[in-house]
Write an enzyme that holds these catalytic residues in place. Sequence first.
Site, PDB file in Angstrom:
ATOM      1  N   ASP A   1     -14.882  23.041  37.749  1.00 40.71           N
ATOM      2  CA  ASP A   1     -14.473  22.275  36.570  1.00 40.71           C
ATOM      3  C   ASP A   1     -13.634  21.101  37.034  1.00 40.71           C
ATOM      4  O   ASP A   1     -12.513  21.285  37.517  1.00 40.71           O
ATOM      5  CB  ASP A   1     -13.674  23.160  35.610  1.00 40.71           C
ATOM      6  CG  ASP A   1     -13.217  22.406  34.356  1.00 40.71           C
ATOM      7  OD1 ASP A   1     -13.703  21.279  34.130  1.00 40.71           O
ATOM      8  OD2 ASP A   1     -12.365  22.936  33.626  1.00 40.71           O
TER       9      ASP A   1
ATOM     10  N   ASP B   1     -11.607  18.022  35.881  1.00 41.90           N
ATOM     11  CA  ASP B   1     -10.935  17.610  34.645  1.00 41.90           C
ATOM     12  C   ASP B   1      -9.936  16.516  34.996  1.00 41.90           C
ATOM     13  O   ASP B   1      -8.814  16.800  35.403  1.00 41.90           O
ATOM     14  CB  ASP B   1     -10.233  18.823  34.022  1.00 41.90           C
ATOM     15  CG  ASP B   1      -9.672  18.520  32.646  1.00 41.90           C
ATOM     16  OD1 ASP B   1     -10.128  17.550  32.020  1.00 41.90           O
ATOM     17  OD2 ASP B   1      -8.760  19.238  32.212  1.00 41.90           O
TER      18      ASP B   1
ATOM     19  N   ASP C   1      -9.963  22.425  38.379  1.00 39.91           N
ATOM     20  CA  ASP C   1      -9.254  23.506  37.714  1.00 39.91           C
ATOM     21  C   ASP C   1      -9.540  24.782  38.506  1.00 39.91           C
ATOM     22  O   ASP C   1     -10.615  25.374  38.396  1.00 39.91           O
ATOM     23  CB  ASP C   1      -9.744  23.649  36.271  1.00 39.91           C
ATOM     24  CG  ASP C   1      -8.969  24.701  35.494  1.00 39.91           C
ATOM     25  OD1 ASP C   1      -8.258  25.514  36.125  1.00 39.91           O
ATOM     26  OD2 ASP C   1      -9.067  24.719  34.257  1.00 39.91           O
TER      27      ASP C   1
END
Length: 357
Positions: free
Chosen positions: A105, A107, A259
């Site tokens: 992830d 981000d 993440d």
Amino acid sequence: MNDNPATDKVFKEVSSLYKQYFEYAILVRKWLEIPDDLSHREIGYGMLKKVDNRNMSFNTERDYLAWVLKESPFHLYKSLSYMEYPDIVGGAAKKGLFKREVAFDIDTHKTEKCTHDDSWICEECLGEARNQVLILIEDFLFPDFGLDEKDLKIVFTGNRGYHIYLKPEDPELLKRIEKWGKNERRYFIEYILGKNLNLRNMGSRWKNILIREFNKNKIATKKFEKTSDWKTEIDNRKDTTRRTIYETIDKVKSRLELDEKVMDDDIRLLRTIGSLHGYTGLMVKEITYNSLKNNQFDPLNHGVFSKFHKKMYNVKIKQELDPLTLKGDTFDHNSTEIPASYLLFLFGHGIDFEILE
């Protein structure tokens, strides 16, 4: 919802828009992801929060889609893990985890070039997210792990980043990856983030990456190319050069805003492909590596549900806002006629506005 008629009106309209979207996405276009082995996946959802409820499961695709159509959640999630008892409250042991998808992830946050508030998005921070996905893929997943574009699933999250799933075409490799435990996944992400980088014994991949950066900063690299003991070589340099080298290493190691919990957490939920992101109203959308590589995917254009950009509202926005450009049209607090696509963004960010008759 509360005692404010204007707020109630906005909430009801937003709820109606999400219902309209899911009816189109499910019944017309079949965009909504049906998680593999659905009965062993945990489902979660949220309305005003990311996750209002989880520990749900469905035995059939029909039941799942009927539930989504009925509830039309603003945030919709599925578990990365496959579980014997996905609807039991508790951790991986109680749920009986037996395998798990592996996904990253990315981000990103506000960049130096962004002029907006931290919670906003623009072409700059979304461009940085794209760059980070390409670094992850081209500096690590392709060269180090022998993967190619057919082995990856890349998904725009609908906000400020991307999910990158490892989905090797080789069934034996996929089986091994999905059996990784927390320790294997932790080692994997720490290697990519350079957390286990040993300057006394430099491996070839990180050596090549850092030498490339040293050249950009005009740091002599010949001796670094010939030795694996970089610590001794660095300590023999002048103070200013030594400082520049360490700063360059730290900068390279912090290039990726990953993440880590998505890799680490055994019962992690991830947004369902084909849903909408409840903070932005943008689509959670699978894209190709080539569209990202060639800069053909524009999140603020292709992530917008087109029908919502044609449905207009007269509004009164009651607070100052940074501009936002959707499908080439720019809106801010002075806008009095806005499309549903921008209305959903305002609602998701908690902006004070009123829909006028």
